[in-house]
Design an enzyme around this catalytic site. Structure first.
Site, PDB file in Angstrom:
ATOM      1  N   SER A 687       0.804  -1.222   0.000  1.00 16.37           N
ATOM      2  CA  SER A 687       0.000   0.000   0.000  1.00 16.37           C
ATOM      3  C   SER A 687       0.837   1.273   0.000  1.00 16.37           C
ATOM      4  CB  SER A 687      -0.952   0.004   1.204  1.00 16.37           C
ATOM      5  OG  SER A 687      -0.229   0.011   2.405  1.00 16.37           O
ATOM      6  N   LYS A 730      -6.559   3.588   8.721  1.00 16.32           N
ATOM      7  CA  LYS A 730      -5.656   4.583   8.126  1.00 16.32           C
ATOM      8  C   LYS A 730      -6.261   5.978   8.190  1.00 16.32           C
ATOM      9  CE  LYS A 730      -3.481   1.252   4.992  1.00 16.32           C
ATOM     10  NZ  LYS A 730      -3.329   0.784   3.595  1.00 16.32           N
TER      11      LYS A 730
END
Length: 800
Positions: A687, A730
């Site tokens: 990611s 996140k």
């Protein structure tokens, strides 16, 4: 030193005064050259000892004739005693101990005075010596008899024999031996009064023979007692056999109380038929055993476990959905998705009690309330609650138990938990299921497969019990910090419910409703004494904690309450209001600061978003370039997947150099170094691909990334942005760190529904599907404009 002491004793013997004080004793006889401690309790005698110590330290020790006579003052003593030197005086709680060493035999000729103590005129006595074969033979006989007595006496040290061998004079030998033996007082006095050495040895040999006979008789008695004990044990075994024979013949015999007690418990206990048969068979076996047998304890413990387990005992469920909702809301703020799933589970249970529901697994960072959710569920439906921690468990026997052939065998933790609950349908929490280990002792996670499968656990078999126990009524709940370590077959048996981190507003509400009241109470304060301002709580949340859960927040609140408690204990009165200013006074300087703008103000730095087992976090990707030989250096403890993302990002930029306005030959004479700070922490995953590519593009175009912008997403060589996981964690981490804009894959846009509405309003989201969009948002690079720049430059160069 010893030579000097002997010389001093000989001098004292030669210079004995004619008049000496008398110390009467009841049971002790002191011999010349022997040292003996004497207990003195009489005040007059203590004064006498003190005066003797100040003078020549000499006195006469004489034994009282009649120790029972207490009315005679002063007591009548034997006319032969021993003149001695006082060596030491020690005072204790019971009296004063006087250590005296004998100097010479003396005869008390006349008592001169009796007040305050007896003083007598004395005459020293000398031994009548003899030599020759007869004396030598008597000494040899004495040594032999003394050795036999020492060998038979446990309280006499063997060194005494060697000490006696070193005495070569018959008189001192007799004195030494008689003083070491525990004989009657009159016998010792008789030896003391015999001045003829030959007669003294004869008398001593007579006494030694008598003592030896006593010792031999004592030994024979001990052996007979031991034989008697062995005989009684034999008789016990025979009686036990007789009981078994009588039982076979049908002759009634009274059972021991312990067996009767177990039989009564077995009759009252509700057991399945198969279990009752096994218990009765084991009880019959136990009744035939000897209580002294090791097997007796094993069998007795096994029966106790069978009788203590709740085979058919259940608690009645009180499923009231509204009440359950109130209980869950009382203990936990928000977590609506998890609470709704629990209420659905309870609703199905209410409508269909026989329904075998799924095993719930709460997954989330530490401090998000996983364990306490299990307690709340148990309270909501009126069941017992049992929790066992599986962290660090590596032995399969911890789950299934040990077989009874092992010493100290016990059932596994599942059966132990049910015994503790005293119910066969508790809420059973298996904490930290992701921390199970595996080694040569087996795989505990494989043992859990049967426990957590509703289709199998109705007949769970523990190695210790070797009986089927029905676990289908137990409501199992597991917790974990992350799913990856849980084996796939075990994960397949559980329904995963994720508990992500809390937002700042949620933390504020939880601190106000739960944490602050609890900490105030735990620190002995009253609610009226302490008040926290909202601004102060926000400061603690933002600048002193950066976590997904609440443990550190509660710890910091506790530190403030602790400081206030000290002030109250010191006598300070009034109401304590905690404001932003007081927070720094109590907790010191802030631990976390917003340095986002400063760190991203130069080209080559981009902010990424990462998922960790303890919640989300932000990470910085830094890129720099220096003269070199076309190498790519990657540092910061990066995993293989992350390194491959960096390689893909560099390849993409080299393939699109013309379009982005980058010098196509930038890599030929330069080294590129990509570093991810917090180098001590391992990092991996795809990611960060978008972040690495943006950092490199920023470096090569010399344009800074837009401030307070973070990004996440996997990138391909063609520039396509692929979806990633952990979006909610996140985003919450970005919110905690002051991020205002987030770039994320377009396919992850659906995950934004889980984000609280307040945070969605605070942060601007940019869903993207290609890297061109990322670079345009982050760096302001327009691909259409960038494409014309290399061609126009080329024309100018050709013209020139």
């Amino acid at each position: 030193m010893e030579h000097e002491e002997v010389k001093e004793m000989e001098e004292k013997e030669q210079k004995l005064p004619e008049v000496l004080p008398i110390l009467p004793v009841r049971d002790s006889v002191i011999f010349p050259r022997m040292v003996i401690p004497l207990m003195v309790r009489d005040k007059e005698h203590l004064k006498m000892v003190d005066q003797v110590l100040q003078a020549d330290r000499l006195l006469v020790v004489a034994m009282i004739k009649d120790p029972e006579a207490t009315d005679k003052q002063p007591p009548e003593v034997h006319r032969v005693g021993t003149a001695g030197v006082v060596l030491k005086l020690t005072k204790t709680e019971e009296g004063t101990i006087v250590v005296v060493q004998g100097v010479s035999r003396v005869r008390i000729e006349e008592i001169l005075s009796t007040e305050p103590y007896q003083v007598a005129r004395i005459t020293p006595l000398q031994d009548v010596e003899h030599t020759g074969k007869e004396i030598e033979a008597m000494m040899t006989s004495t040594w032999g008899l003394f050795k036999e007595i020492v060998d038979l006496s446990p309280h006499l040290p063997s060194e005494l024999v060697q000490l006696s061998r070193n005495v070569d004079q018959p008189g001192p030998l007799a004195d030494m031996i008689i003083s070491t033996l525990n004989m009657e007082r009159n016998k010792k006095q008789e030896i003391l009064e015999l001045l003829d050495v030959k007669e003294r040895l004869k008398k001593l040999i007579l006494f030694l023979n008598e003592e030896l006979e006593l010792q031999k008789m004592g030994k024979r008695i001990q052996e007979q007692v031991k034989k008697g004990i062995d005989k009684s044990q034999r008789e016990y075994y025979l009686r036990e056999q007789l009981k078994a024979i009588q039982k076979e013949l049908g002759i009634d015999k009274e059972e021991p109380p312990e067996i009767q007690s177990i039989k009564e418990r077995l009759e009252k206990k509700a057991l399945p038929d198969a279990v009752r048969q096994v218990a009765e068979k084991e009880l019959e076996r136990l009744s035939k055993m000897s209580p002294m047998s090791p097997e007796y304890t094993v069998s007795r413990t096994y029966l106790d476990w069978i009788l203590d387990l709740p085979w058919l005992e259940s608690t009645e469920d009180t499923i009231d959905i509204q009440h359950a909702k109130k209980v869950l809301d009382k203990h936990h703020y928000n977590l609506e998705k998890v609470k709704n799933r629990i209420l659905e589970y309870l609703a199905v249970r209410k409508l269909n009690p026989e329904h075998k529901g799924p095993i719930l697994c709460f997954v989330g960072p530490p401090g998000t309330g996983k364990t306490s959710l299990g307690r709340a569920i148990a309270e909501a439906i009126g069941r017992k609650f049992v929790r066992i921690s599986l962290g660090g468990v590596r032995d399969e026997a911890e789950i299934r138990g040990h077989r009874r052939t092992y010493v100290g065998a016990l059932p596994g933790r599942i059966i132990q938990g049910l015994k503790k609950a005293k119910s066969n349908n508790p809420v059973f929490m298996l904490d930290e299921v992701d921390k199970l280990g595996m080694d040569f002792r087996g795989d505990p996670s494989s043992a859990l497969l049967e426990v957590l499968d509703p289709e199998q656990n109705y007949s769970f078999s523990d190695h210790y019990l070797e009986l089927e126990f029905d676990l289908s009524k137990v409501m199992f709940i597991t917790t974990a910090n992350q799913l990856d370590p849980i084996p796939a077959p075990l994960r397949d048996r559980m329904e995963i419910l994720e508990l992500v981190g809390y937002t700042e507003d949620e933390k504020l509400q939880i601190a106000t409703k739960f944490l602050i009241p609890r900490q105030i109470s735990e620190h002995g304060l009253k609610r009226s004494q302490v008040a926290f301002r909202k601004a102060a709580l926000r400061k603690i949340i933002r600048e002193y904690t950066r976590e997904a859960g609440l443990r550190n927040l509660e710890r910091e609140i506790g530190a403030i309450c602790r400081a206030i408690a000290r002030e109250v204990a010191e006598g300070k009165k009034g109401r304590f209001v905690v404001t932003e200013k007081e927070v720094e006074q109590y907790l010191g300087k802030p631990k976390y600061t917003y340095d986002m703008a400063e760190r991203t103000s130069v080209p080559g730095i981009a902010v990424g978003l990462a998922w960790t087992p303890t919640g989300g976090d932000i990470l910085f990707v830094e890129a720099t370039m220096m003269p070199g030989e076309k190498s790519l250096v990657l540092t910061g403890q990066l995993g293989d997947v992350m390194k491959e993302s960096a390689q893909a990002a560099l390849s993409y930029l080299r393939s699109r150099a013309h379009e982005l306005g980058i010098d196509p030959d930038f890599y030929k004479k330069n080294d590129i170094h990509i570093h991810v700070p917090a180098g001590a922490i391992p990092k991996d995953g795809p990611s960060a691909g978008v972040t690495m590519l943006t950092a490199l593009a920023s470096l090569l175009t010399r344009k800074s990334v837009k401030p307070r912008l973070a990004m996440t997403g996997e990138v391909t060589l063609r520039g396509i942005v692929l979806p990633v996981g952990g979006i909610k964690e996140k985003v919450l981490a970005a919110s905690r760190s002051g991020i205002k804009e987030i770039i994320l894959p377009k396919d992850n846009q659906k995950d934004l529904d889980e984000i609280p509405e307040k945070i969605r309003k605070q942060i601007k989201f940019h869903p993207v599907s290609r890297m061109e969009e990322v670079l345009e948002i982050a760096l302001g690079l327009n691909h259409k404009k960038a494409r014309t720049k290399p061609s126009s430059n080329k024309k100018k160069r050709s013209k020139s």
